[in-house]
Design a protein around this motif. Structure first.
Motif, PDB file in Angstrom:
ATOM      1  N   ARG A 173      29.259  35.707  40.142  1.00 40.92           N
ATOM      2  CA  ARG A 173      28.609  34.664  40.931  1.00 40.92           C
ATOM      3  C   ARG A 173      28.654  34.993  42.419  1.00 40.92           C
ATOM      4  N   ALA A 174      29.774  35.522  42.877  1.00 45.41           N
ATOM      5  CA  ALA A 174      29.901  35.872  44.297  1.00 45.41           C
ATOM      6  C   ALA A 174      28.919  36.980  44.676  1.00 45.41           C
ATOM      7  N   ILE A 175      28.764  37.956  43.798  1.00 39.76           N
ATOM      8  CA  ILE A 175      27.833  39.060  44.074  1.00 39.76           C
ATOM      9  C   ILE A 175      26.391  38.551  44.074  1.00 39.76           C
ATOM     10  N   GLN A 176      26.059  37.686  43.139  1.00 39.77           N
ATOM     11  CA  GLN A 176      24.702  37.149  43.078  1.00 39.77           C
ATOM     12  C   GLN A 176      24.358  36.326  44.320  1.00 39.77           C
ATOM     13  N   ALA A 177      25.362  35.696  44.911  1.00 38.44           N
ATOM     14  CA  ALA A 177      25.121  34.877  46.110  1.00 38.44           C
ATOM     15  C   ALA A 177      25.130  35.697  47.396  1.00 38.44           C
ATOM     16  N   TYR A 178      25.461  36.984  47.307  1.00 38.84           N
ATOM     17  CA  TYR A 178      25.529  37.847  48.496  1.00 38.84           C
ATOM     18  C   TYR A 178      24.114  38.265  48.872  1.00 38.84           C
ATOM     19  N   GLU A 179      23.691  37.951  50.093  1.00 35.94           N
ATOM     20  CA  GLU A 179      22.282  38.100  50.455  1.00 35.94           C
ATOM     21  C   GLU A 179      21.951  39.398  51.175  1.00 35.94           C
ATOM     22  N   GLN A 180      22.938  40.144  51.629  1.00 32.09           N
ATOM     23  CA  GLN A 180      22.642  41.390  52.334  1.00 32.09           C
ATOM     24  C   GLN A 180      22.113  42.439  51.352  1.00 32.09           C
ATOM     25  N   PRO A 181      21.070  43.191  51.728  1.00 35.06           N
ATOM     26  CA  PRO A 181      20.525  44.198  50.809  1.00 35.06           C
ATOM     27  C   PRO A 181      21.506  45.347  50.586  1.00 35.06           C
ATOM     28  N   LEU A 182      21.685  45.727  49.340  1.00 37.74           N
ATOM     29  CA  LEU A 182      22.589  46.820  48.983  1.00 37.74           C
ATOM     30  C   LEU A 182      21.924  47.693  47.923  1.00 37.74           C
ATOM     31  N   ASP A 183      22.222  48.986  47.972  1.00 35.19           N
ATOM     32  CA  ASP A 183      21.745  49.902  46.936  1.00 35.19           C
ATOM     33  C   ASP A 183      22.781  50.050  45.826  1.00 35.19           C
ATOM     34  N   TYR A 184      24.057  50.058  46.217  1.00 38.70           N
ATOM     35  CA  TYR A 184      25.133  50.268  45.243  1.00 38.70           C
ATOM     36  C   TYR A 184      26.300  49.333  45.564  1.00 38.70           C
ATOM     37  N   ILE A 185      26.919  48.831  44.520  1.00 39.23           N
ATOM     38  CA  ILE A 185      28.216  48.167  44.631  1.00 39.23           C
ATOM     39  C   ILE A 185      29.164  48.898  43.692  1.00 39.23           C
ATOM     40  N   LEU A 186      30.253  49.426  44.226  1.00 38.20           N
ATOM     41  CA  LEU A 186      31.264  50.105  43.418  1.00 38.20           C
ATOM     42  C   LEU A 186      32.519  49.240  43.394  1.00 38.20           C
ATOM     43  N   ILE A 187      32.995  48.925  42.194  1.00 44.69           N
ATOM     44  CA  ILE A 187      34.158  48.055  42.036  1.00 44.69           C
ATOM     45  C   ILE A 187      35.341  48.885  41.557  1.00 44.69           C
ATOM     46  N   ASP A 188      36.395  48.910  42.358  1.00 45.33           N
ATOM     47  CA  ASP A 188      37.614  49.649  42.008  1.00 45.33           C
ATOM     48  C   ASP A 188      38.548  48.715  41.250  1.00 45.33           C
ATOM     49  N   CYS A 189      38.795  49.001  39.976  1.00 45.94           N
ATOM     50  CA  CYS A 189      39.585  48.119  39.115  1.00 45.94           C
ATOM     51  C   CYS A 189      41.059  48.503  39.123  1.00 45.94           C
ATOM     52  N   PRO A 190      41.938  47.534  38.842  1.00 45.28           N
ATOM     53  CA  PRO A 190      43.353  47.869  38.668  1.00 45.28           C
ATOM     54  C   PRO A 190      43.564  48.622  37.359  1.00 45.28           C
ATOM     55  N   PRO A 191      44.694  49.320  37.223  1.00 42.85           N
ATOM     56  CA  PRO A 191      44.953  50.079  35.983  1.00 42.85           C
ATOM     57  C   PRO A 191      45.449  49.173  34.865  1.00 42.85           C
ATOM     58  N   SER A 192      44.623  48.208  34.483  1.00 48.34           N
ATOM     59  CA  SER A 192      44.972  47.288  33.407  1.00 48.34           C
ATOM     60  C   SER A 192      43.672  46.714  32.875  1.00 48.34           C
ATOM     61  N   LEU A 193      43.781  45.936  31.790  1.00 46.94           N
ATOM     62  CA  LEU A 193      42.584  45.327  31.206  1.00 46.94           C
ATOM     63  C   LEU A 193      42.683  43.806  31.255  1.00 46.94           C
ATOM     64  N   GLY A 194      43.202  43.274  32.355  1.00 46.08           N
ATOM     65  CA  GLY A 194      43.365  41.842  32.514  1.00 46.08           C
ATOM     66  C   GLY A 194      42.125  41.169  33.062  1.00 46.08           C
ATOM     67  N   LEU A 195      42.307  39.964  33.604  1.00 40.73           N
ATOM     68  CA  LEU A 195      41.175  39.161  34.059  1.00 40.73           C
ATOM     69  C   LEU A 195      40.453  39.767  35.260  1.00 40.73           C
ATOM     70  N   LEU A 196      41.153  40.516  36.100  1.00 43.42           N
ATOM     71  CA  LEU A 196      40.472  41.155  37.227  1.00 43.42           C
ATOM     72  C   LEU A 196      39.469  42.195  36.726  1.00 43.42           C
ATOM     73  N   THR A 197      39.907  43.021  35.770  1.00 40.34           N
ATOM     74  CA  THR A 197      38.998  44.018  35.206  1.00 40.34           C
ATOM     75  C   THR A 197      37.873  43.357  34.428  1.00 40.34           C
ATOM     76  N   VAL A 198      38.178  42.277  33.708  1.00 42.05           N
ATOM     77  CA  VAL A 198      37.127  41.551  32.985  1.00 42.05           C
ATOM     78  C   VAL A 198      36.092  40.998  33.958  1.00 42.05           C
ATOM     79  N   ASN A 199      36.533  40.459  35.093  1.00 39.92           N
ATOM     80  CA  ASN A 199      35.593  39.990  36.115  1.00 39.92           C
ATOM     81  C   ASN A 199      34.672  41.115  36.580  1.00 39.92           C
TER      82      ASN A 199
END
Length: 341
Positions: A173-199
């Motif tokens: 939802r936060a990314i969808q509401a971000y209005e600045q034009p972007l070509d790429y978004i890279l998300i660096d995940c923690p070394p786990s499979l918890g809720l942060l990685t699920v997000n």
């Protein structure tokens, strides 16, 4: 961007072949070797050529490509890959945002972004519903590159997210509401499979998995692929594993080539042709708050990340986010690990 880095062209002799000067009837003398015959000269030439190639630009995607860099196995080069690919894509002319979802904040550090406890961060976005635009900072030295930093507060976010509404899709939802034009978004995940990685997996369309060329490289990868399948089945039908990147490759060892062959034989076309070498320069760069692209642009690590970014950009051109794209999850097989253990 250093788009003027190659105005003068590579530092080579403009006239092919050795020049001679007459020293009499039958005596000639070759001019001294050009500067690029010295180690410093070669490094300088590589830096100019690398930044020159970066300045050429690449086709821009039709829409923002959201790429999740994930692998629950630690030490495989997730953060290093995230920041250096992001810098490479920005140097190629893209507008790139790095979202640091790891409580350690290593991606923020490597990009030279202040992320002490009082700095607005991705924690505020996930837990406090703060707009993403309020926490994004421009990255020094790399035009077109931005970062949403992580602070230590993020360490408790896994627990705090449990009781929140739409806990799995708050980043989306936060990314969808971000209005600045972007070509790429890279998300660096923690070394786990918890809720942060699920997000991250819910917010992204592509998953990039770094795999180090070492023993047990594929151990635990099956669980990540199963999680990707689960998220695709229940929360994000467009999600697919688009890219496998081989990291820490040491061409001097037989083990590295064996691991590379194993990964390529199993994952096929999803594996980038470019692999990232084991490099001291890549390891040193974060301690100076830089990516290897600005720390040592002529190094083998910088050149490799530039080429990997080029591959990723060209693969995405005209492909978009076709949900029918052949994804790795469907071909995952726990038996693939047997030969590596």
């Amino acid at each position: 961007m250093r788009s003027d880095a190659n105005i003068a062209g590579p530092m080579t002799d403009p006239v092919p072949g050795p020049r001679t000067e007459s020293m009499g009837d039958d005596v000639s003398r070759e001019t001294p070797p050009p500067m690029d015959d010295t180690p410093i000269g070669r490094a300088a030439q590589l830096a100019v050529e690398a930044l020159g190639r970066a300045g050429e630009g690449l086709p821009r995607p039709d829409q923002t490509r959201v790429i999740v860099v994930a692998n629950q196995k630690g030490g495989v080069g997730k953060t290093t890959t995230t920041v250096n690919l992001a810098a490479s894509l920005a140097l190629h002319g893209g507008r790139v945002l790095v979202i640091d979802l790891d409580p350690q904040g290593n991606a923020s550090t490597a990009l030279g972004i202040d992320h002490h406890a009082e700095v607005p961060s991705i924690y505020d976005v996930l837990v406090e519903s703060r707009p993403l635009a309020e926490v994004v900072q421009p990255v020094p030295d790399v035009e077109g590159l931005f970062c949403a930093p992580a602070t230590i507060d993020l360490a408790g976010a896994e627990i705090e997210l449990v009781s929140l509404v739409a806990r799995e899709s708050r980043l989306e939802r936060a990314i969808q509401a971000y209005e600045q034009p972007l070509d790429y978004i890279l998300i660096d995940c923690p070394p786990s499979l918890g809720l942060l990685t699920v997000n991250a997996l819910v917010a992204g369309q592509e998953v990039l998995i770094p795999i180090q060329c070492e023993y047990y490289a594929l151990e635990g990868l099956g669980q990540l692929l199963r999680n990707v399948d689960l998220v695709r089945g229940h929360l994000n039908p467009t999600l697919h594993v688009s890219t496998i990147l081989l990291t820490m490759y040491d061409g001097r060892t037989r083990l590295a080539s064996q691991v590379a062959d194993e990964v390529r034989s199993h994952f096929g076309d999803e594996v980038l042709r470019t692999s990232i070498p084991r490099s001291v320069r890549i390891s040193e760069a974060p301690s100076y708050g830089q990516t290897v692209l600005t720390y040592d642009p002529g190094s083998s690590g910088a050149l490799s990340y530039l080429e990997a970014a080029r591959e990723i950009a060209l693969r995405g051109a005209g492909v978009g986010y076709d949900p029918t794209h052949a994804h790795i999850g469907a071909q995952s097989d726990p038996s693939m690990m047997k030969g590596m253990q």
